[in-house]
Design an enzyme around this catalytic site. Sequence first.
Site, PDB file in Angstrom:
ATOM      1  N   TYR A  86      21.757 -25.395 -18.564  1.00  0.00           N
ATOM      2  CA  TYR A  86      23.104 -25.114 -19.082  1.00  0.00           C
ATOM      3  C   TYR A  86      24.117 -26.169 -18.671  1.00  0.00           C
ATOM      4  CZ  TYR A  86      21.476 -20.552 -20.520  1.00  0.00           C
ATOM      5  OH  TYR A  86      20.791 -19.539 -21.128  1.00  0.00           O
ATOM      6  N   ASP A 116       7.348 -15.590 -15.468  1.00  0.00           N
ATOM      7  CA  ASP A 116       6.612 -14.799 -16.473  1.00  0.00           C
ATOM      8  C   ASP A 116       6.080 -13.510 -15.844  1.00  0.00           C
ATOM      9  OD1 ASP A 116       5.312 -16.818 -15.095  1.00  0.00           O
ATOM     10  OD2 ASP A 116       3.714 -17.073 -16.545  1.00  0.00           O
ATOM     11  N   ASP A 153      19.751 -15.729 -17.468  1.00  0.00           N
ATOM     12  CA  ASP A 153      20.305 -15.333 -18.765  1.00  0.00           C
ATOM     13  C   ASP A 153      19.347 -14.371 -19.468  1.00  0.00           C
ATOM     14  OD1 ASP A 153      21.824 -15.196 -20.997  1.00  0.00           O
ATOM     15  OD2 ASP A 153      21.509 -17.252 -21.659  1.00  0.00           O
ATOM     16  N   LYS A 190       9.689 -21.118 -11.657  1.00  0.00           N
ATOM     17  CA  LYS A 190       8.464 -21.583 -12.332  1.00  0.00           C
ATOM     18  C   LYS A 190       8.034 -22.869 -11.641  1.00  0.00           C
ATOM     19  CE  LYS A 190       5.566 -21.151 -15.857  1.00  0.00           C
ATOM     20  NZ  LYS A 190       4.703 -20.007 -16.121  1.00  0.00           N
TER      21      LYS A 190
END
Length: 345
Positions: free
Chosen positions: A123, A215, A239, A170
Amino acid sequence: MYNITLIPGDGIGLEVTKAMKKVVKASGVDINWEEVAAGESVIEEYNTPLPEYVLDSIKKNKIAIKGPIATPVGKGFRSVNVALRKSLNLYANVRPVKTFEGIKSRYENIDLTIIRENTEDLYAGVEHMVGDIAAESIKIITKEATDRIVQFACDYTKNNNYKRLSCVHKANIMKLSDGLFLREFDRVCEENKIFRLNGEDAAARKYYADDVIVDAAAMNLVLTPENFDVLVMPNLYGDILSDLCAGLVGGLGIIPSANIGKDCAVFEAVHGSAPQIAGQNIANPTAIIQSAVMMLKYIGENKAAEKIEDALKKIFIEGKILTVDLGGSASTDEFADELCRLMEN
Ligand code: NAD
């Protein structure tokens, strides 16, 4: 008497902020609302949805609460929400997600909070074209911003009597960027004496830290959301997972949020301006009222905040005066009036 900036916003923003003001007044806190317009209604006059006077008002008062603001699609204006976060350096986005007895949802006993880093990651808006055949977006994770958000999450965990603090990442794929986030998470947690479990039972600990790959976090939040307490993560995962979590407890109409910076804090409902139902006095004001509860706690008005929370609990358990989205037929005003009545008793 507190001076607080109020941005009613667009669409249902006018109705839900009016209801929120009434409920806050009935809780006994004296607030001088400095109302400033932002969003669609001011674009023609100021050629921007976020005129300088809005930022000036927030910088002066330090605290603001805002209704939803429509982002015109394809007109080249930056999202007001993103612009506010950047201009005021509101680095922490906080979304508590709790089930209310009486509100239909797929789960019970959820009480978790998503803490999202608000200023960087994908972002940061660093993008460019590579010729006309490819586009690149740069993911930025810095030690400074990571330390700041993890410290915030450690304090939040302790101050709100949570036990488990999970880092969502991640780092198995993005070994440098998310790797840095995870490494700093461990370091700052240790500084705060929030340690990982070393084979011992979580029950024996007041606090503990762990990490979950994003995930797996998505799957586990859907399978066993009651196992999570506080989750801290970079911007993009935050988000997505914060909307997923809103869905766990009955949708966007009830979830509050706060954007906290060093100098200022802006509280807001997470839903949009709902243009389809705007002006009909049927929108659910719970999200902005819960955002006001967060705001009252932030300024130290805990008694008033608890009064409103108790009234919300009662209104949902009684289940008689509910807005249309929750299966009732009450108007926005009737819902607010009932909350005020419940606070009097
Ligand atoms: P939305 O949240 O406005 O609406 C999604 C659905 O939820 C609609 O069916 C709507 O009627 C319903 N809904 C939302 N809030 C409700 C409430 N309080 N009570 C009852 N029903 C409610 O999302 P959208 O349609 O994607 O966006 C509409 C506009 O809002 C867009 O311009 C978007 O950019 C803007 N938006 C602003 C914010 C914000 O300011 N924080 C957030 C999301 C979207």
